[in-house]
Design a protein around this motif. Sequence first.
Motif, PDB file in Angstrom:
ATOM      1  N   ASP A 137      32.843  46.424  48.576  1.00  0.00           N
ATOM      2  CA  ASP A 137      33.922  45.444  48.498  1.00  0.00           C
ATOM      3  C   ASP A 137      33.456  44.105  47.935  1.00  0.00           C
ATOM      4  OD1 ASP A 137      35.534  47.383  49.585  1.00  0.00           O
ATOM      5  OD2 ASP A 137      35.745  46.413  51.541  1.00  0.00           O
ATOM      6  N   LEU A 138      32.331  43.600  48.434  1.00  0.00           N
ATOM      7  CA  LEU A 138      31.879  42.293  47.964  1.00  0.00           C
ATOM      8  C   LEU A 138      31.483  42.343  46.491  1.00  0.00           C
ATOM      9  CD1 LEU A 138      31.734  39.522  49.320  1.00  0.00           C
ATOM     10  CD2 LEU A 138      29.276  39.855  49.524  1.00  0.00           C
ATOM     11  N   GLU A 139      30.932  43.462  46.059  1.00  0.00           N
ATOM     12  CA  GLU A 139      30.603  43.631  44.631  1.00  0.00           C
ATOM     13  C   GLU A 139      31.870  43.561  43.779  1.00  0.00           C
ATOM     14  OE1 GLU A 139      28.024  46.884  43.413  1.00  0.00           O
ATOM     15  OE2 GLU A 139      27.438  47.068  45.511  1.00  0.00           O
ATOM     16  N   LEU A 140      32.908  44.268  44.202  1.00  0.00           N
ATOM     17  CA  LEU A 140      34.162  44.275  43.447  1.00  0.00           C
ATOM     18  C   LEU A 140      34.808  42.892  43.463  1.00  0.00           C
ATOM     19  CD1 LEU A 140      36.262  45.719  41.792  1.00  0.00           C
ATOM     20  CD2 LEU A 140      37.272  46.580  43.911  1.00  0.00           C
ATOM     21  N   ILE A 141      34.783  42.239  44.609  1.00  0.00           N
ATOM     22  CA  ILE A 141      35.337  40.886  44.704  1.00  0.00           C
ATOM     23  C   ILE A 141      34.607  39.957  43.733  1.00  0.00           C
ATOM     24  CG2 ILE A 141      35.470  38.862  46.208  1.00  0.00           C
ATOM     25  CD1 ILE A 141      35.997  40.908  48.528  1.00  0.00           C
ATOM     26  N   ALA A 142      33.278  40.010  43.742  1.00  0.00           N
ATOM     27  CA  ALA A 142      32.501  39.160  42.844  1.00  0.00           C
ATOM     28  C   ALA A 142      32.856  39.442  41.392  1.00  0.00           C
ATOM     29  CB  ALA A 142      31.011  39.370  43.083  1.00  0.00           C
ATOM     30  N   SER A 143      32.988  40.717  41.034  1.00  0.00           N
ATOM     31  CA  SER A 143      33.296  41.038  39.639  1.00  0.00           C
ATOM     32  C   SER A 143      34.675  40.523  39.243  1.00  0.00           C
ATOM     33  CB  SER A 143      33.143  42.534  39.364  1.00  0.00           C
ATOM     34  OG  SER A 143      34.110  43.289  40.033  1.00  0.00           O
ATOM     35  N   GLU A 144      35.645  40.588  40.142  1.00  0.00           N
ATOM     36  CA  GLU A 144      36.987  40.073  39.824  1.00  0.00           C
ATOM     37  C   GLU A 144      36.976  38.554  39.678  1.00  0.00           C
ATOM     38  OE1 GLU A 144      39.509  41.803  38.908  1.00  0.00           O
ATOM     39  OE2 GLU A 144      38.617  43.741  39.391  1.00  0.00           O
ATOM     40  N   LEU A 145      36.271  37.857  40.571  1.00  0.00           N
ATOM     41  CA  LEU A 145      36.225  36.399  40.476  1.00  0.00           C
ATOM     42  C   LEU A 145      35.463  35.944  39.234  1.00  0.00           C
ATOM     43  CD1 LEU A 145      35.648  35.375  44.213  1.00  0.00           C
ATOM     44  CD2 LEU A 145      37.811  35.534  42.938  1.00  0.00           C
ATOM     45  N   VAL A 146      34.384  36.634  38.912  1.00  0.00           N
ATOM     46  CA  VAL A 146      33.633  36.290  37.703  1.00  0.00           C
ATOM     47  C   VAL A 146      34.458  36.598  36.458  1.00  0.00           C
ATOM     48  CG1 VAL A 146      31.607  36.893  36.309  1.00  0.00           C
ATOM     49  CG2 VAL A 146      31.348  36.416  38.752  1.00  0.00           C
ATOM     50  N   THR A 147      35.183  37.710  36.459  1.00  0.00           N
ATOM     51  CA  THR A 147      36.045  38.029  35.319  1.00  0.00           C
ATOM     52  C   THR A 147      37.030  36.900  35.053  1.00  0.00           C
ATOM     53  OG1 THR A 147      35.861  40.413  35.658  1.00  0.00           O
ATOM     54  CG2 THR A 147      37.796  39.642  34.449  1.00  0.00           C
ATOM     55  N   ASN A 148      37.668  36.399  36.108  1.00  0.00           N
ATOM     56  CA  ASN A 148      38.598  35.275  35.931  1.00  0.00           C
ATOM     57  C   ASN A 148      37.880  34.056  35.375  1.00  0.00           C
ATOM     58  OD1 ASN A 148      40.785  36.717  36.815  1.00  0.00           O
ATOM     59  ND2 ASN A 148      40.781  35.859  38.865  1.00  0.00           N
ATOM     60  N   ALA A 149      36.703  33.764  35.910  1.00  0.00           N
ATOM     61  CA  ALA A 149      35.980  32.565  35.482  1.00  0.00           C
ATOM     62  C   ALA A 149      35.561  32.659  34.018  1.00  0.00           C
ATOM     63  CB  ALA A 149      34.759  32.348  36.373  1.00  0.00           C
ATOM     64  N   ILE A 150      35.038  33.798  33.590  1.00  0.00           N
ATOM     65  CA  ILE A 150      34.576  33.873  32.197  1.00  0.00           C
ATOM     66  C   ILE A 150      35.734  33.840  31.212  1.00  0.00           C
ATOM     67  CG2 ILE A 150      32.417  35.039  32.807  1.00  0.00           C
ATOM     68  CD1 ILE A 150      33.608  37.638  31.667  1.00  0.00           C
ATOM     69  N   ARG A 151      36.928  34.164  31.669  1.00  0.00           N
ATOM     70  CA  ARG A 151      38.096  34.104  30.773  1.00  0.00           C
ATOM     71  C   ARG A 151      38.641  32.692  30.636  1.00  0.00           C
ATOM     72  NH1 ARG A 151      40.829  39.625  32.787  1.00  0.00           N
ATOM     73  NH2 ARG A 151      39.633  40.989  31.428  1.00  0.00           N
ATOM     74  N   HIS A 152      38.355  31.843  31.636  1.00  0.00           N
ATOM     75  CA  HIS A 152      39.013  30.537  31.671  1.00  0.00           C
ATOM     76  C   HIS A 152      38.058  29.351  31.734  1.00  0.00           C
ATOM     77  CE1 HIS A 152      42.790  32.647  32.188  1.00  0.00           C
ATOM     78  NE2 HIS A 152      42.246  33.334  33.159  1.00  0.00           N
ATOM     79  N   ALA A 153      36.740  29.578  31.685  1.00  0.00           N
ATOM     80  CA  ALA A 153      35.794  28.475  31.836  1.00  0.00           C
ATOM     81  C   ALA A 153      34.627  28.622  30.864  1.00  0.00           C
ATOM     82  CB  ALA A 153      35.281  28.433  33.279  1.00  0.00           C
ATOM     83  N   ASN A 154      33.860  27.558  30.767  1.00  0.00           N
ATOM     84  CA  ASN A 154      32.690  27.546  29.890  1.00  0.00           C
ATOM     85  C   ASN A 154      31.376  27.661  30.647  1.00  0.00           C
ATOM     86  OD1 ASN A 154      34.140  27.192  27.422  1.00  0.00           O
ATOM     87  ND2 ASN A 154      34.545  25.099  28.089  1.00  0.00           N
ATOM     88  N   SER A 155      31.386  27.310  31.927  1.00  0.00           N
ATOM     89  CA  SER A 155      30.178  27.466  32.743  1.00  0.00           C
ATOM     90  C   SER A 155      30.565  28.161  34.039  1.00  0.00           C
ATOM     91  CB  SER A 155      29.513  26.120  33.022  1.00  0.00           C
ATOM     92  OG  SER A 155      30.299  25.354  33.901  1.00  0.00           O
ATOM     93  N   VAL A 156      29.701  29.090  34.463  1.00  0.00           N
ATOM     94  CA  VAL A 156      29.995  29.914  35.639  1.00  0.00           C
ATOM     95  C   VAL A 156      28.721  30.044  36.468  1.00  0.00           C
ATOM     96  CG1 VAL A 156      30.774  32.182  36.429  1.00  0.00           C
ATOM     97  CG2 VAL A 156      31.683  31.234  34.303  1.00  0.00           C
ATOM     98  N   ARG A 157      28.861  29.864  37.780  1.00  0.00           N
ATOM     99  CA  ARG A 157      27.755  30.068  38.714  1.00  0.00           C
ATOM    100  C   ARG A 157      28.222  30.955  39.849  1.00  0.00           C
ATOM    101  NH1 ARG A 157      25.988  24.811  41.251  1.00  0.00           N
ATOM    102  NH2 ARG A 157      27.956  24.302  40.310  1.00  0.00           N
ATOM    103  N   LEU A 158      27.407  31.919  40.211  1.00  0.00           N
ATOM    104  CA  LEU A 158      27.686  32.831  41.323  1.00  0.00           C
ATOM    105  C   LEU A 158      26.818  32.419  42.500  1.00  0.00           C
ATOM    106  CD1 LEU A 158      28.852  35.600  42.414  1.00  0.00           C
ATOM    107  CD2 LEU A 158      26.746  36.609  41.510  1.00  0.00           C
ATOM    108  N   VAL A 159      27.427  32.312  43.680  1.00  0.00           N
ATOM    109  CA  VAL A 159      26.699  32.008  44.916  1.00  0.00           C
ATOM    110  C   VAL A 159      27.061  33.095  45.922  1.00  0.00           C
ATOM    111  CG1 VAL A 159      26.336  30.346  46.793  1.00  0.00           C
ATOM    112  CG2 VAL A 159      26.815  29.529  44.459  1.00  0.00           C
TER     113      VAL A 159
END
Length: 128
Positions: free
Chosen positions: A42-64
């Motif tokens: 679940d946490l892997e899938l959640i992270a992938s969905e949140l990162v997908t949104n970020a890379i579509r709408h932002a220029n810098s992305v950090r995962l914590v």
Amino acid sequence: MDHRQRLHFVLALEPVDEAVRTARDTVRAALEGWDREDVDGDLELIASELVTNAIRHANSVRLVVYLPDEKTAMVEVWDDNPQGPTAPVPDLHAEGGRGLMLVGALSCSWGWRATADGKVTWARTEAP
């Protein structure tokens, strides 16, 4: 207490499609290293969905990724876009647009907050 005072992992990601797999792999490796199971991924899938949104709408992305306590795991995605995530009206024929619904279904709670440089979108899961 913030995440820097707990077991945590921080990774800067390029806003490219490959970042999604990197995020999943990072979450899995961090949890395994902390001897914490993500039984259903679940946490892997959640992270992938949140990162997908970020890379579509932002220029810098950090995962914590961090563990607030013995049962809880958190994932945060920091980006430089100040606009909060919005769940679109689902189109049953569309390929995408269900990411935030998945995050909501798989997490105990999720949300976002503004930062000085953009926003952080977070989700929390709990072990059974």
